[in-house]
Design a protein around this motif. Structure first.
Motif, PDB file in Angstrom:
ATOM      1  N   LYS A  93      35.253 -75.199   7.017  1.00 51.70           N
ATOM      2  CA  LYS A  93      36.253 -74.181   6.963  1.00 51.70           C
ATOM      3  C   LYS A  93      36.097 -72.652   7.259  1.00 51.70           C
ATOM      4  CE  LYS A  93      37.238 -75.380   2.724  1.00 51.70           C
ATOM      5  NZ  LYS A  93      36.174 -76.037   2.438  1.00 51.70           N
ATOM      6  N   THR A  94      35.069 -72.202   6.636  1.00 51.27           N
ATOM      7  CA  THR A  94      34.520 -70.670   6.655  1.00 51.27           C
ATOM      8  C   THR A  94      34.112 -70.656   8.256  1.00 51.27           C
ATOM      9  OG1 THR A  94      33.927 -70.597   4.505  1.00 51.27           O
ATOM     10  CG2 THR A  94      32.837 -69.074   5.889  1.00 51.27           C
ATOM     11  N   THR A  95      33.188 -71.502   8.573  1.00 48.67           N
ATOM     12  CA  THR A  95      32.876 -71.603  10.318  1.00 48.67           C
ATOM     13  C   THR A  95      34.003 -71.556  11.095  1.00 48.67           C
ATOM     14  OG1 THR A  95      30.812 -72.973   9.266  1.00 48.67           O
ATOM     15  CG2 THR A  95      31.245 -72.662  11.775  1.00 48.67           C
TER      16      THR A  95
ATOM     17  N   PHE B 133      36.039 -62.308   3.419  1.00 43.81           N
ATOM     18  CA  PHE B 133      35.032 -63.033   3.206  1.00 43.81           C
ATOM     19  C   PHE B 133      35.045 -63.689   1.813  1.00 43.81           C
ATOM     20  CE2 PHE B 133      33.774 -59.668   6.065  1.00 43.81           C
ATOM     21  CZ  PHE B 133      33.138 -60.340   6.969  1.00 43.81           C
ATOM     22  N   GLN B 134      34.534 -65.096   1.789  1.00 46.36           N
ATOM     23  CA  GLN B 134      34.507 -66.097   0.887  1.00 46.36           C
ATOM     24  C   GLN B 134      33.611 -65.140  -0.191  1.00 46.36           C
ATOM     25  OE1 GLN B 134      33.117 -70.017   1.825  1.00 46.36           O
ATOM     26  NE2 GLN B 134      33.208 -70.622  -0.057  1.00 46.36           N
ATOM     27  N   VAL B 135      32.378 -64.767   0.365  1.00 43.15           N
ATOM     28  CA  VAL B 135      31.600 -64.113  -0.275  1.00 43.15           C
ATOM     29  C   VAL B 135      31.781 -62.785  -0.335  1.00 43.15           C
ATOM     30  CG1 VAL B 135      29.179 -63.710  -0.902  1.00 43.15           C
ATOM     31  CG2 VAL B 135      29.673 -65.994   0.101  1.00 43.15           C
TER      32      VAL B 135
ATOM     33  N   LEU C 198      42.705 -65.731   4.969  1.00 44.41           N
ATOM     34  CA  LEU C 198      41.929 -65.364   3.529  1.00 44.41           C
ATOM     35  C   LEU C 198      41.141 -66.659   3.055  1.00 44.41           C
ATOM     36  CD1 LEU C 198      45.444 -64.428   1.517  1.00 44.41           C
ATOM     37  CD2 LEU C 198      43.565 -62.927   2.461  1.00 44.41           C
ATOM     38  N   ASP C 199      39.853 -66.312   2.888  1.00 45.49           N
ATOM     39  CA  ASP C 199      38.779 -67.264   2.557  1.00 45.49           C
ATOM     40  C   ASP C 199      38.700 -67.350   1.127  1.00 45.49           C
ATOM     41  OD1 ASP C 199      37.030 -69.105   2.641  1.00 45.49           O
ATOM     42  OD2 ASP C 199      35.680 -68.257   4.048  1.00 45.49           O
ATOM     43  N   GLU C 200      39.502 -68.495   0.455  1.00 42.82           N
ATOM     44  CA  GLU C 200      39.130 -68.461  -0.974  1.00 42.82           C
ATOM     45  C   GLU C 200      39.186 -67.262  -1.902  1.00 42.82           C
ATOM     46  OE1 GLU C 200      36.113 -71.233  -2.294  1.00 42.82           O
ATOM     47  OE2 GLU C 200      36.286 -72.485  -0.736  1.00 42.82           O
ATOM     48  N   VAL C 201      40.253 -66.552  -1.710  1.00 40.94           N
ATOM     49  CA  VAL C 201      40.429 -65.258  -2.419  1.00 40.94           C
ATOM     50  C   VAL C 201      40.597 -65.667  -4.138  1.00 40.94           C
ATOM     51  CG1 VAL C 201      41.173 -63.784  -0.747  1.00 40.94           C
ATOM     52  CG2 VAL C 201      42.941 -65.283  -1.921  1.00 40.94           C
TER      53      VAL C 201
HETATM   54 MG    MG Z   1      33.697 -71.693   3.136  1.00 40.16          MG
END
Ligand code: MG
Ligand code: ATP
Lengths: 299, 341, 251
Positions: C41-43, C83-85, C159-162
């Protein structure tokens, strides 16, 4: 040939070969100096700007051991190398490790600060005079036909090969060496399984500094020492390490030879002054186009 | 007082005090000392733009100082160009070198210590070139400008040694002060501009900056140009003052180290940091020299030993330098005052 | 369609992180992208936003082919990611952090700071404007990430895992904030593991597993699909669930 007022001469193959061979001897010195730097980089991932200053300090130590007690520079290793190890250990454990917050550009600045302190302390205590060790055998040697090699040069060449081999054996065959490599690969993991990472880092830094002392002994018969000696070596050592691939011992050896030969040929063709530009040029090219070096692998 | 004057009172007072220095300081030795301090403050502000605000630590800022100085000297020496014209070329030359080094480094994504190393290597390469191409640069013996002895030519030739008494005493002081005011004014402006905000953002986190619409490559290029312009301008003062430059002065490691000492000790990424750092360094240097002279007789090295130690301590324990320490102390005092009420 | 991703792939070493993944998002939608850990997903987000070069495939945003564009250009066109992180500017205050985003559209410093204040209020950080970003809690940082992105005035927000690492109340607050953002006309594509949020918010959901898109539909539809259940719970899971008589819908 004439480029921008510079005469580019044409030489016979004997002259060129002689130059290249003296480049190999010079390169073995560079390799010796670079081995400690690459060991420290490979494990701690820090670029030690104080490396040259530590070399200068070790050269002074060798000089004084010879000067006051008349001990041969090669025998002086027995005293200077352990001393250098302890000094390097303390430097990493109590100064660099405590002040650099683990950021590489801060580490570079901290080691620059250390280099400045060491250099100026040398200037203060030992003055700017050049000192050199006199040995009875520094003019004897072997005639190689195209050039003449003196014994100190041959010892340096043998020493660089032996140290590279020894370092490799140490890192792969001993428990300490394996622990160091483990920490280099997996800092967090090593910490989790209870390895004292700060201690291992300091040991590595101490080893790198000890290697510098070995280099200092081997080059004492052929080089003079003064407070700026370190700066002359530091850029070259960086170039060798970057060229060979940061952290690679064989790379440092090969890089040393390549730089030594290039420098000698550069001097031959471009002159004493401009010849040195070959080193900065190689350094810049490698940083830009192949920062992993010739023998390094991508991280 | 209008609104601007009120909200910037501190800055205006500082500027007034610097302009009025000749009213208070009469001793030639002290003026020299202040000049030198301001010179390093300008040199260091150039470094501070790129290193302090932009987070790109250069180990070769002598590149820009040296290029400015050489162009200023050579245009006069070889082609008889007026120093007032040469100085524009000096700054432009510095900026060109900045563009060149910046383009290569930033295009190939060099960061952190790799950027530091490549700037060091470039400075060394320029050092070798300046020493070797004798037909262009006069080589290792350096460029010596003729001393003007005609008082009427003092302004035209930008040389005040034989000028009227006031210019003779304070001419060079006002030259370096003018450069300082331009450099610090520009930095002050930058800090309050979009460019400044974007530069600081990329220092803090390059990926986040890029994600939020900042062209990080262009921003770094702009920063290195501004940095180079300021640092190379200090070369103009140097050459007019000493009428001499050689490869070691221009491109040797000393200027690169001086350029980074002042802002790091004074306070990275603050307008006044380099000036504070330079005042501190030179003040301390003066004091230690006196002390050492008294104890051991003249011996070089002690002041640099101290600076090296201070650099390491500041990096380790006061990352915002003296300005940061002062701010923290001020906040503590202010809070203490409030608590009592 | 405001976003059209066509057949994108990315290989790391020997690992196919994303292979021939396609998705599309219509103007005004909230679309979610779900999948197990390491699904890619993030990729995929990184390729869409220009942080990673795709091995193949294309991205069209607002009718413009933005494949291979640098992230800042994509952002200026109106597509911004978080960003997720989380990636705060740690030494800057909350207001300064958000103002960096606002500067994408506003030249003036005062204007950007004012806008930062407004956005901070909108996401419920109005009381923390002067705090250094480095001293925020996890929930605070996630919000800041959202606020900064919002300040760039995007048309599409990735939005990545907010919600990762937030507690139940915080999640409910963020769900409210995301609704408000959509209300203001911003399209949203979100990666989320918190199923409550996915079910609550999304108009449509894509499911990715091992780099491959395996399902698409309304949240209720996709969570019923056997291949989705298997992706999450392992091979044979959907039969097992059926045998146990469970519906399998509400994971
Ligand atoms: Mg991810
Ligand atoms: N830069 C990289 N280099 C090598 N492998 C990577 C890199 N980035 C991601 N991967 C690998 O690609 C795969 C997909 O990772 P990705 O981060 O896209 O997953 P994800 O779906 O976002 O997972 P999560 O839900 O845990 O965030 C994983 O196996 C990951 O280890």
């Amino acid at each position: 040939m004439d480029i921008l007022g510079l005469q580019i001469p044409l030489y016979s193959w004997e002259t060129v070969l002689g130059s290249a061979i003296s480049g190999v001897f010079l390169g073995s010195i560079y390799a010796l100096v670079a081995l400690g730097l690459t060991l420290i980089y490979g494990v701690l991932h820090i670029i030690n700007f104080a490396h040259g200053a530590l070399l200068m300090l070790a050269m002074y130590a060798v000089f004084f051991v010879w000067h006051f007690w008349g001990i041969d520079p090669y025998a002086a290793m027995l005293i200077v190398v352990p001393g250098a190890f302890a000094f390097g250990y303390a430097l990493q454990r109590y100064v660099i490790g405590k002040t650099s917050h683990g950021r590489d550009e801060i580490i570079l600045l901290v080691t620059l600060g250390i280099a400045i302190v060491i250099e100026n302390a040398a200037l203060f205590f030992f003055s700017a005079d050049e000192r050199s060790v006199q040995v009875p055998y520094d003019l004897d040697g072997i005639d190689l036909g195209v050039t003449f090699a003196v014994y100190p040069e041959l010892f340096a060449l043998g020493g660089s090969l032996a140290v590279t081999l020894g370092l490799w054996l140490f890192m792969t065959r001993t428990d300490t060496g394996r622990a160091i490599r483990g920490v280099a690969k997996e800092r967090q993991g090593a910490r989790l399984v209870g390895i004292n990472v700060d201690h291992v880092f300091a040991i590595t830094f101490g080893l790198g500094t000890a290697l510098v002392a070995v280099a200092a002994s081997l080059l004492a018969p052929t080089y003079t020492v003064h407070p700026q000696t370190g700066y002359l070596f530091v850029l070259i050592a960086f170039t060798v390490v970057v060229l060979g691939g940061m952290g690679s011992f064989v790379g440092a050896l090969a890089g040393g030879f390549i730089i030594g030969i290039t420098e000698q040929l550069g001097r031959l063709y471009l002159g004493e002054s401009l010849g040195l530009i070959t080193i900065s040029a190689i350094f810049i090219m490698i940083l830009l186009f192949r920062p992993t070096g010739l023998f390094g692998h991508k991280t | 007082m209008n609104g601007f004057a009120k909200s910037h009172l501190g800055w205006l007072l500082l500027a007034a005090a610097l302009l009025a220095v000749p009213v208070f300081v009469k001793s030639g030795r002290w003026i020299e000392f202040i000049e030198l301090t301001l010179f390093v403050a300008v040199l260091g502000q150039g470094w501070n733009i790129l290193g302090g605000y932009g987070g790109q630590y250069s180990f070769g800022h002598a590149l820009f100082f040296g290029t400015g100085a050489y162009i200023q000297a050579l245009l006069q020496f070889k082609y008889g160009v007026s120093p007032w014209i040469a100085m524009w070329f000096a700054v432009s030359g510095g900026v060109l070198v900045g563009l060149f080094v910046g383009y290569l480094s930033f295009r190939y994504g060099l960061r952190g210590s790799y950027f530091a190393l490549i700037t060091l290597a470039f400075a060394e390469a320029f050092h070798v070139v300046a020493r070797s191409f004798i037909s262009i640069t006069e080589g290792g013996r350096g460029v010596q400008l003729a001393l003007n002895r005609d008082p009427d030519q003092a302004i035209a030739l930008f040389q005040f040694t034989f000028a009227d008494p006031f210019l003779k005493s304070y001419g060079y002081y006002y030259v370096i002060l003018a450069l300082l005011m331009i450099a610090y004014g520009a930095t002050w402006w930058m800090e309050r501009s979009r460019f400044g905000a974007q530069l600081v953002a990329l220092r803090e986190n390059e990926d986040a900056a890029e994600a939020l619409g900042i062209n990080t490559f262009r921003t770094k290029m702009a920063a290195i140009c501004m940095s180079a312009a300021i640092t190379s301008s200090s070369g103009i003062y140097y050459v007019q003052k000493f009428l001499f430059v050689d490869p070691a002065i221009a491109y040797g490691p000393t200027k690169s180290v001086e350029a980074l000492f002042a802002p790091i000790i004074g306070g990275l990424g603050t307008v006044l940091g380099p000036l504070v750092g330079s005042v501190f360094i030179h003040g301390l240097s003066e004091v230690t020299r006196e002390a050492i002279d008294a104890v051991w007789g003249a011996r070089p090295g002690v002041d640099l030993i101290l600076f090296g130690i201070i650099l390491v301590l500041v990096l380790g324990f006061a990352p915002k330098g003296l300005v940061g320490l002062a701010e923290a102390a001020w906040r503590r005092v202010a809070r203490g005052g409030k608590a009592q009420r | 369609m405001i976003l059209e991703v066509r057949s994108m792939s990315k290989t790391f070493g020997g690992l196919k992180a994303v292979s021939r993944a396609s998705l599309s998002v219509g103007e005004g939608e909230i679309v979610s992208l779900i999948g197990p850990n390491g699904a890619g997903k993030t990729t995929l987000f990184a390729m869409i936003s220009g942080f990673l070069k795709a091995d193949e495939g294309s991205v069209a945003f607002a009718g413009v082919n933005v494949t291979g564009w640098r992230p800042h250009k994509v952002c200026r066109l109106g597509l911004v990611r978080t960003f997720q992180v989380v990636q705060p500017f740690p030494n800057l205050s909350v207001a300064q952090n958000i103002a960096v985003g606002a500067h994408t559209r506003l030249r003036s410093r005062a204007g950007a700071l004012e806008k930062a204040g407004e956005v901070a209020h909108a996401v419920g950080m109005g009381d923390r404007l002067d705090m250094p970003a480095g001293s925020l809690t996890v929930a605070g940082r996630k919000r800041l990430e959202l606020a900064r992105a919002l300040a760039t005035e995007p048309r599409l927000l990735l939005l990545d895992e907010v919600m990762a690492g937030l507690n139940a109340t915080e999640i409910d607050e963020i769900i409210g904030v995301i609704r408000d953002i959509r209300q203001s006309g911003v399209t949203i594509l979100l990666i989320e593991h918190v199923m409550r949020a996915v079910m609550n918010l999304s108009d449509r959901t894509y499911v990715i597993n091992n780099g491959v898109m395996i399902a698409e539909g309304t949240p209720n539809e996709v969570t019923q699909k056997p291949e989705v259940i298997e992706a999450y719970l392992g091979h044979g899971a959907s039969e097992r669930l059926e045998a146990m008589g469970a519906g399998g819908g509400h994971a």
